[in-house]
Design an enzyme around this catalytic site. Structure first.
Site, PDB file in Angstrom:
ATOM      1  N   ASN A   9     -26.629 -24.214 -35.439  1.00  0.00           N
ATOM      2  CA  ASN A   9     -27.069 -24.480 -36.814  1.00  0.00           C
ATOM      3  C   ASN A   9     -26.377 -25.770 -37.270  1.00  0.00           C
ATOM      4  OD1 ASN A   9     -27.682 -24.477 -39.515  1.00  0.00           O
ATOM      5  ND2 ASN A   9     -26.366 -22.739 -40.039  1.00  0.00           N
ATOM      6  N   LYS A  11     -26.725 -27.321 -39.917  1.00  0.00           N
ATOM      7  CA  LYS A  11     -26.556 -27.382 -41.377  1.00  0.00           C
ATOM      8  C   LYS A  11     -27.010 -28.761 -41.871  1.00  0.00           C
ATOM      9  CE  LYS A  11     -22.781 -24.151 -40.940  1.00  0.00           C
ATOM     10  NZ  LYS A  11     -21.917 -23.275 -41.669  1.00  0.00           N
ATOM     11  N   HIS A  97     -29.371 -17.109 -44.313  1.00  0.00           N
ATOM     12  CA  HIS A  97     -28.009 -17.586 -44.051  1.00  0.00           C
ATOM     13  C   HIS A  97     -27.172 -17.400 -45.313  1.00  0.00           C
ATOM     14  CE1 HIS A  97     -24.646 -20.208 -43.121  1.00  0.00           C
ATOM     15  NE2 HIS A  97     -25.014 -20.117 -41.855  1.00  0.00           N
ATOM     16  N   GLU A  99     -25.067 -19.199 -46.708  1.00  0.00           N
ATOM     17  CA  GLU A  99     -25.005 -20.369 -47.609  1.00  0.00           C
ATOM     18  C   GLU A  99     -26.229 -20.419 -48.509  1.00  0.00           C
ATOM     19  OE1 GLU A  99     -24.218 -23.281 -44.544  1.00  0.00           O
ATOM     20  OE2 GLU A  99     -22.276 -22.336 -44.226  1.00  0.00           O
ATOM     21  N   GLU A 169     -23.306 -12.269 -39.370  1.00  0.00           N
ATOM     22  CA  GLU A 169     -22.365 -13.342 -39.704  1.00  0.00           C
ATOM     23  C   GLU A 169     -21.488 -12.892 -40.865  1.00  0.00           C
ATOM     24  OE1 GLU A 169     -23.842 -17.385 -38.281  1.00  0.00           O
ATOM     25  OE2 GLU A 169     -24.718 -17.096 -40.243  1.00  0.00           O
ATOM     26  N   GLY A 175     -17.273 -20.876 -41.043  1.00  0.00           N
ATOM     27  CA  GLY A 175     -16.650 -22.155 -41.357  1.00  0.00           C
ATOM     28  C   GLY A 175     -15.209 -22.041 -41.833  1.00  0.00           C
ATOM     29  N   SER A 215     -17.278 -18.950 -37.021  1.00  0.00           N
ATOM     30  CA  SER A 215     -16.164 -19.645 -36.349  1.00  0.00           C
ATOM     31  C   SER A 215     -16.093 -19.341 -34.853  1.00  0.00           C
ATOM     32  CB  SER A 215     -14.837 -19.324 -37.033  1.00  0.00           C
ATOM     33  OG  SER A 215     -14.858 -19.778 -38.371  1.00  0.00           O
TER      34      SER A 215
HETATM   35  C1  PEP Z   1     -23.164 -20.690 -39.308  1.00  0.00           C
HETATM   36  O1  PEP Z   1     -23.340 -21.641 -40.062  1.00  0.00           O
HETATM   37  O2  PEP Z   1     -24.094 -19.911 -39.090  1.00  0.00           O
HETATM   38  C2  PEP Z   1     -21.855 -20.508 -38.696  1.00  0.00           C
HETATM   39  C3  PEP Z   1     -21.633 -19.442 -37.970  1.00  0.00           C
HETATM   40  O3  PEP Z   1     -20.924 -21.493 -38.945  1.00  0.00           O
HETATM   41  P1  PEP Z   1     -19.514 -21.671 -38.183  1.00  0.00           P
HETATM   42  O4  PEP Z   1     -19.763 -21.481 -36.725  1.00  0.00           O
HETATM   43  O5  PEP Z   1     -19.095 -23.060 -38.526  1.00  0.00           O
HETATM   44  O6  PEP Z   1     -18.596 -20.630 -38.737  1.00  0.00           O
END
Ligand code: PEP
Length: 252
Positions: A9, A11, A97, A99, A169, A175, A215
């Site tokens: 992703n 972003k 997601h 976000e 997630e 993040g 992460s």
């Molecule tokens: C994501 O944006 O779906 C995600 C898992 O981000 P990160 O790996 O940076 O935690």
């Protein structure tokens, strides 16, 4: 045997030139690895979709968007529909997601609408779910994820459910550098598969790919992916560096 997937992703990162150049590098790497069985998906900003689609067309890498509109077409200035995404050659779209849930206040009903539109337009959906830190600490994480799936996803028919990938997630891990332990990921993935089994039956549940996201990095991917109900990852930050992304794919 259900599919193993690692989806990157991006972003809101990389301008057009940078994104196309990065996609070329990733595509070339996996084209030279015919034994690589894991499906690799690049989920890019909208502006990259058409160009990346041309790059990955003859290769093994798949393409996805990170969001779609909640309407099919019409006077919705600035929006991009599922049909438009499909017309670029993309096969996937991320929906739900954290976000989007947090910054754009997307609720379960809206996400359900988007998911149905995506599937009806021939896209496969990576449907994200996960709890925030307080919900985990107060022991509500299972209830939260159950509600997200029931309200966002479970209106789909069984045949449409086979076009869904679920990404667990935990919001506190996205993040932040904090990662769910492999046991926490396995427990939640097992729970999710159980909910899908209850609703859609054993075969659909067993075929469902469930990704972990939060992460994920080369140093923790192999341990998380070794769990029986973890079928790959949705990768944010680490998907922007070739070495890290490739190492995560290869950790499966
Ligand atoms: C994501 O944006 O779906 C995600 C898992 O981000 P990160 O790996 O940076 O935690």
């Amino acid at each position: 045997m259900r599919k193993k997937i690692v989806a990157g992703n991006w972003k809101m990162n990389m301008n057009l030139e940078e994104g196309l150049s990065f996609a070329k590098t990733i595509n070339q790497y996996f084209d030279e690895k015919p034994s690589q069985k894991t499906e690799v998906i690049l989920c890019t900003p909208y502006i990259h979709l058409n160009g990346v689609s041309e790059i990955v067309k003859k290769g093994k890498v798949a393409l996805g968007a990170q969001n779609c509109a909640s309407e099919d077409s019409g006077a919705f200035t600035g929006e991009i529909s599922a049909g438009m995404i499909k017309s670029t050659g993309a096969q996937y779209v991320i929906i739900g997601h954290s976000e989007r849930r947090t910054y754009y206040h997307e609720n379960d009903a809206l996400l359900n609408k988007k998911t149905l539109l995506a599937v009806n337009n021939g896209l496969k959906v990576i449907f994200c779910c996960g709890e925030v830190k307080e919900e985990r600490e107060s022991g509500k994480h299972l209830d939260v994820v159950r509600r997200q799936l029931q309200d966002g996803l479970f209106s789909l028919s069984g045949s449409d459910m086979s076009k869904i990938v679920i990404a667990y997630e935990p919001v506190w891990a996205i993040g932040t550098g904090l990662t769910a332990t492999p046991e926490q990921a396995q427990d939640m993935h097992h729970y999710i598969r159980g909910l899908v089994k209850e609703k859609y039956g054993r075969e659909i549940a067993e075929d469902l790919t469930i990704l972990y996201g939060g992460s994920c990095k080369p140093s923790n991917a192999a341990e998380i992916f070794s769990k029986p109900d973890v079928d790959g990852g949705l990768i944010g930050g680490a998907s922007l560096k070739k070495e890290d992304f490739v190492a995560i794919v290869e950790a499966i």
